[in-house]
Design an enzyme around this catalytic site. Structure first.
Site, PDB file in Angstrom:
ATOM      1  N   GLU A  43       0.847  -1.199   0.000  1.00 42.62           N
ATOM      2  CA  GLU A  43       0.000   0.000   0.000  1.00 42.62           C
ATOM      3  C   GLU A  43       0.882   1.248   0.000  1.00 42.62           C
ATOM      4  O   GLU A  43       1.772   1.368   0.853  1.00 42.62           O
ATOM      5  CB  GLU A  43      -0.896   0.010   1.258  1.00 42.62           C
ATOM      6  CG  GLU A  43      -1.925  -1.113   1.250  1.00 42.62           C
ATOM      7  CD  GLU A  43      -2.531  -1.395   2.630  1.00 42.62           C
ATOM      8  OE1 GLU A  43      -2.273  -0.641   3.600  1.00 42.62           O
ATOM      9  OE2 GLU A  43      -3.264  -2.393   2.747  1.00 42.62           O
ATOM     10  N   GLU A  52      -5.002  -6.159   3.109  1.00 43.80           N
ATOM     11  CA  GLU A  52      -3.793  -6.897   3.486  1.00 43.80           C
ATOM     12  C   GLU A  52      -3.889  -8.365   3.139  1.00 43.80           C
ATOM     13  O   GLU A  52      -2.893  -9.003   2.804  1.00 43.80           O
ATOM     14  CB  GLU A  52      -3.504  -6.706   4.980  1.00 43.80           C
ATOM     15  CG  GLU A  52      -3.042  -5.300   5.364  1.00 43.80           C
ATOM     16  CD  GLU A  52      -4.141  -4.235   5.312  1.00 43.80           C
ATOM     17  OE1 GLU A  52      -5.335  -4.604   5.300  1.00 43.80           O
ATOM     18  OE2 GLU A  52      -3.805  -3.045   5.269  1.00 43.80           O
ATOM     19  N   PHE A  95       2.134  -1.288   8.581  1.00 44.93           N
ATOM     20  CA  PHE A  95       2.462  -1.339  10.011  1.00 44.93           C
ATOM     21  C   PHE A  95       2.303  -2.793  10.452  1.00 44.93           C
ATOM     22  O   PHE A  95       1.303  -3.419  10.107  1.00 44.93           O
ATOM     23  CB  PHE A  95       1.504  -0.467  10.829  1.00 44.93           C
ATOM     24  CG  PHE A  95       1.718   1.011  10.653  1.00 44.93           C
ATOM     25  CD1 PHE A  95       2.545   1.719  11.522  1.00 44.93           C
ATOM     26  CD2 PHE A  95       1.101   1.701   9.612  1.00 44.93           C
ATOM     27  CE1 PHE A  95       2.746   3.080  11.370  1.00 44.93           C
ATOM     28  CE2 PHE A  95       1.308   3.061   9.448  1.00 44.93           C
ATOM     29  CZ  PHE A  95       2.126   3.758  10.329  1.00 44.93           C
ATOM     30  N   ASP A 145       1.366  -4.035  13.026  1.00 44.15           N
ATOM     31  CA  ASP A 145       0.107  -4.253  13.747  1.00 44.15           C
ATOM     32  C   ASP A 145      -0.945  -4.881  12.828  1.00 44.15           C
ATOM     33  O   ASP A 145      -1.803  -5.630  13.274  1.00 44.15           O
ATOM     34  CB  ASP A 145      -0.440  -2.920  14.257  1.00 44.15           C
ATOM     35  CG  ASP A 145       0.605  -2.117  14.999  1.00 44.15           C
ATOM     36  OD1 ASP A 145       0.496  -2.021  16.214  1.00 44.15           O
ATOM     37  OD2 ASP A 145       1.552  -1.608  14.359  1.00 44.15           O
ATOM     38  N   HIS A 163      -0.377   1.144  16.197  1.00 47.17           N
ATOM     39  CA  HIS A 163       0.649   1.406  15.183  1.00 47.17           C
ATOM     40  C   HIS A 163       2.053   1.225  15.759  1.00 47.17           C
ATOM     41  O   HIS A 163       3.019   1.681  15.161  1.00 47.17           O
ATOM     42  CB  HIS A 163       0.562   2.848  14.676  1.00 47.17           C
ATOM     43  CG  HIS A 163      -0.448   3.077  13.590  1.00 47.17           C
ATOM     44  ND1 HIS A 163      -1.790   3.071  13.818  1.00 47.17           N
ATOM     45  CD2 HIS A 163      -0.310   3.331  12.271  1.00 47.17           C
ATOM     46  CE1 HIS A 163      -2.427   3.329  12.680  1.00 47.17           C
ATOM     47  NE2 HIS A 163      -1.555   3.488  11.733  1.00 47.17           N
TER      48      HIS A 163
HETATM   49  C1  LIG Z   1      -5.851  -2.415   8.194  1.00 43.63           C
HETATM   50  C2  LIG Z   1      -5.092  -1.164   7.883  1.00 43.63           C
HETATM   51  N1  LIG Z   1      -4.276  -1.130   6.818  1.00 43.63           N
HETATM   52  C3  LIG Z   1      -3.581  -0.019   6.529  1.00 43.63           C
HETATM   53  C4  LIG Z   1      -3.689   1.103   7.297  1.00 43.63           C
HETATM   54  C5  LIG Z   1      -2.881   2.344   6.973  1.00 43.63           C
HETATM   55  N2  LIG Z   1      -3.749   3.422   6.456  1.00 43.63           N
HETATM   56  C6  LIG Z   1      -4.163   4.423   7.267  1.00 43.63           C
HETATM   57  S1  LIG Z   1      -5.153   5.491   6.495  1.00 43.63           S
HETATM   58  C7  LIG Z   1      -5.058   4.668   5.044  1.00 43.63           C
HETATM   59  C8  LIG Z   1      -5.807   5.173   3.852  1.00 43.63           C
HETATM   60  C9  LIG Z   1      -7.285   5.129   4.035  1.00 43.63           C
HETATM   61  O1  LIG Z   1      -7.935   5.729   2.955  1.00 43.63           O
HETATM   62  P1  LIG Z   1      -9.500   5.950   2.933  1.00 43.63           P
HETATM   63  O2  LIG Z   1     -10.189   4.704   3.400  1.00 43.63           O
HETATM   64  O3  LIG Z   1      -9.869   6.453   1.606  1.00 43.63           O
HETATM   65  O4  LIG Z   1      -9.762   7.040   4.064  1.00 43.63           O
HETATM   66  P2  LIG Z   1      -9.251   8.555   4.112  1.00 43.63           P
HETATM   67  O5  LIG Z   1      -7.888   8.545   4.705  1.00 43.63           O
HETATM   68  O6  LIG Z   1      -9.273   9.091   2.737  1.00 43.63           O
HETATM   69  O7  LIG Z   1     -10.207   9.247   5.009  1.00 43.63           O
HETATM   70  C10 LIG Z   1      -4.221   3.555   5.180  1.00 43.63           C
HETATM   71  C11 LIG Z   1      -3.871   2.619   4.088  1.00 43.63           C
HETATM   72  C12 LIG Z   1      -4.546   1.031   8.418  1.00 43.63           C
HETATM   73  N3  LIG Z   1      -4.719   2.072   9.243  1.00 43.63           N
HETATM   74  N4  LIG Z   1      -5.246  -0.086   8.676  1.00 43.63           N
END
Ligand SMILES: Cc1ncc(C[n+]2csc(CCOP(=O)(O)OP(=O)(O)O)c2C)c(N)n1
Ligand SMILES: [Mg+2]
Lengths: 325, 358
Positions: A29, A60, A83, A85, A129
């Site tokens: 990602e 994931e 991460f 986690d 995290h």
């Molecule tokens: C299970 C998981 N995978 C990866 C992440 C890392 N992560 C945090 S925010 C994000 C992007 C999320 O995008 P979106 O769902 O469009 O929400 P937005 O940030 O645009 O509000 C990612 C990949 C996470 N928090 N949880």
């Protein structure tokens, strides 16, 4: 020798291997266009293109499931879980499938893949995290588990992990990303499963991993200067395979073992090392084995609280002094 | 991704030029009511930029701005009843504020203090969810509890566009669909998931289409249109309350800011895209509409902003004056009753904290 940061060493290793072997691909990602949220993979997509270096949807299970299938059909995938986690949302693929399928197919299937992940605390990222989960991986038969502490080891051990025929979980400590160190020029590969003695002493053996290694080294200096205690410091580097030879040799000589781990107290990797030493070297020991760990709680996000619970240099020193008395 | 599609309804009533569609639902034609919602939006925007400033000056941790989401956030909260339950993602603190979570609590949370998730009100709302999309499942569970007890309450999960790629999102719609659970899945489609645009997230022609396979209704609305957001949320909640089951509501908006305060969106997206989105953002049209009804002008806005700023300053002071959480608190909150093994570790941690202070 070039000075590289721990972060730069990640892309140095992946690009080294991608140049040598066109079966190596990289997915995760935000890894491609953005070069990783920790900027560990900057430039890879520019050099190797969008087919070999891919951004995935946020899924994931898809990342690891696809890495598994691709590894079974001739690619050598490197996959990133942003991460560590979030291993928790795709652990089935790791534990029930990647780790077991060679065994369950009588050796027919193999998994030459690496899963890299930013692991551990110290960055004020809070409970979901910041976990140190290398001990989860260590508890699963069929995985190799590596966690480097220096840029040179990141490059050498990651390259070796990519070449390894078995699945390797490669834990990068996120608070170390900015640290710098000498990395040998040219092709750089460091065999897996060897611990590294970083400092030799005669009174006590301190065994650490990842971010605990620089703390153990600092503690060893203070122990020498302020307390006249001479400590060996060993960087475990690889939990599976575990280099018991190096650890046993040192503990036999010093008679004292202190493990320093970031894992929460129960079932951290130090418990396994301690139990092995207790079984094998009981008669060589001159005192109880001591484990310095995080308490059995998730990591808080507040800086003062996180500092209070992660093993600190002071805590290592105090424990060693108490043991040596 | 297209806004409209043959089999998915798309709602927009307040057009970007500030004109309210004459077909707008009854109950949305009272400009005073829209003015109330607009004031909430303003408050959210001022708070958001204050939070960014606090992070920049080292007084707050990493913070995910909701810049551009204000109409979506206010609209979602405005349609919910007090007794409903919100399961938010990390970005949608604006919905939480509208639900009654205090500004100081939101700041505490992003300042790294777990007490920020111990809301004075609304006690039943869920804390921020960080692992992407899992809150959708928690909301389905809350809806299961409401159904179990025969309560007329609904759960609302707020998820992002990127979050619709996770298995948890599909599983939540599926379990809710098959049991007709009273839950609404809101997807705030702000076009970006960190550095990944929604086009690289899915080939589905809209995110609302993802409802179809779960056998539930999917609907889209212009997330910058406060009238449409509130209306489609009201419809979905009413249906859920009557036993009609879940709905997927896709709100189309734009993440005008960086992903978080440690991100630099300039690394991966073009400024002209941001400029185009800025022309469609929610404040311009709402302001135009209210001005056309002669109930809003620059002077009123300035007065209101001043009042907002004062409230926010007070909340910030309250946040900054909150004594730091003590080391023992971390241990105290681990279990309802502390196991003996943890007592010793707590004593140990307190000991090292005291030594550090020496
Ligand atoms: C299970 C998981 N995978 C990866 C992440 C890392 N992560 C945090 S925010 C994000 C992007 C999320 O995008 P979106 O769902 O469009 O929400 P937005 O940030 O645009 O509000 C990612 C990949 C996470 N928090 N949880
Ligand atoms: Mg998004």
């Amino acid at each position: 020798m070039a000075q590289l940061s721990y972060r730069e060493a990640v892309s140095a290793a992946i690009s080294q291997e991608m140049r040598l072997d066109d079966r190596v691909v990289f997915i995760g990602e935000d890894v491609a266009a953005a070069g990783g949220v920790f900027k560990t993979t900057e430039g890879l997509q520019a050099e190797f293109g969008p087919v070999r270096v891919r951004d995935t949807p946020i899924a994931e299970q898809a990342i690891l499931g696809a890495a598994m299938g691709a590894a079974m059909t001739g690619l050598r995938p490197v996959a990133e879980i942003m991460f560590s986690d979030f291993f928790a949302v795709c652990w089935d693929i790791v534990v029930n499938q990647i780790a077991k399928t060679r065994f369950m197919s009588a050796g027919q299937c193999s998994f030459p893949l690496v899963i890299r992940s930013a692991n551990g605390g110290g960055a004020r990222f809070g409970a979901q995290h910041s976990q140190s989960v290398e001990n989860w991986a260590m508890a699963v038969p069929g995985l190799k588990v590596v966690a480097p502490s220096s840029p040179a080891d990141v490059k050498g051990l990651l390259a070796a992990s990519i070449r390894d025929p078995d699945p390797v979980l490669f834990f990068e400590q996120k608070s170390l990303y900015g640290t710098k160190g000498e990395v040998p020029d040219g092709e750089c590969v460091e065999p897996l499963g060897k611990a590294k003695v970083l400092r030799e002493g005669s009174d006590v053996t301190i065994v650490g991993l990842a971010a605990m290694v620089p703390k153990a080294l600092k503690a060893a200096e203070i122990l020498q200067d302020k307390h006249g205690i001479s400590a060996t410091v060993i960087d475990v580097r690889s939990l599976v395979p575990l280099d018991t030879t190096t650890i046993f040799e040192s503990v036999s000589a010093t008679g004292r073992l202190v493990t320093v781990e970031e894992n929460p107290r129960l079932c951290g990797w130090g418990a396994e090392v301690s139990s092995l030493v207790a079984e094998e070297l009981f008669w060589d020991l001159e005192g109880p084995i001591v484990r310095v760990t995080t308490p059995h709680i998730p990591l808080p996000s507040a800086d003062a609280l996180e500092d209070a619970v992660l093993p600190s240099v002071d805590r290592i020193v105090e424990n060693v002094v108490r043991l040596a008395d | 991704m297209s806004d409209s599609s043959a089999d998915i309804r798309y709602l927009r009533f307040l057009k970007p030029n500030g004109e309210l569609d004459k077909d707008a639902p009854t109950g949305s034609h009272d400009p005073n009511e829209i003015a109330d919602l607009f004031r909430r939006m303003l408050e959210l925007r001022v708070f958001d930029s204050k939070a960014i400033n606090l992070q920049r000056t080292g007084k707050l941790g990493t913070y995910p701005s909701w810049y551009g989401h204000e109409a979506a956030q206010v609209g979602v909260a405005a349609a919910m009843k007090k007794e409903d339950v919100l399961a938010p993602s990390y970005r949608e603190g604006g919905v939480m504020l509208c639900r009654g979570v205090s500004m100081a609590e939101i700041l505490l949370y992003w300042g790294g203090d777990e007490r920020g998730s111990d809301f004075a009100v609304p006690r039943d709302d869920f804390p921020y969810c960080v692992p992407i999309a899992t809150q959708c499942l928690h909301a389905a569970g809350a809806a299961m509890a409401f159904q179990h007890r025969g309560e007329s309450r609904c759960a609302v999960a707020v998820n992002g566009d990127g979050g619709t790629s996770e298995g948890a999102f599909y599983e939540a719609m599926n379990i809710a669909g098959v049991r007709k659970l009273p839950v609404v899945f809101v997807v705030i489609n702000n076009q970006w998931a960190i550095s990944v645009p929604v086009a690289a997230q899915t080939s589905s022609s809209t995110l609302a289409h993802k409802a179809i396979a779960a056998g539930i209704e999917g609907v889209q609305a212009d997330g910058n249109d406060i009238v449409a957001v509130r209306h489609c949320m009201r419809e979905a909640l009413e249906k859920a309350r009557k036993g009609g089951g879940p709905t997927l509501v896709e709100l189309i908006t734009y993440r005008l800011g960086d992903h978080t305060t440690v991100d630099d969106a300039g690394r991966y997206r073009q400024q002209d895209e941001v400029d185009t989105a800025s022309d469609l953002e929610p404040f311009i049209r709402t302001r135009k509409y209210l001005a056309s009804k002669n109930i809003w002008d620059t002077q009123l806005e300035e007065q209101f902003l001043e009042q907002c700023t004062n409230n926010i300053e007070a909340a910030v002071n309250n946040y900054l004056a909150t004594p730091k959480e003590a080391v023992e608190q971390m241990f105290n909150h681990m279990y309802a009753e502390m196991p003996e093994s943890l007592l010793a570790q707590r004593a140990h941690a307190i000991h090292f904290c005291d030594t550090d202070k020496d």
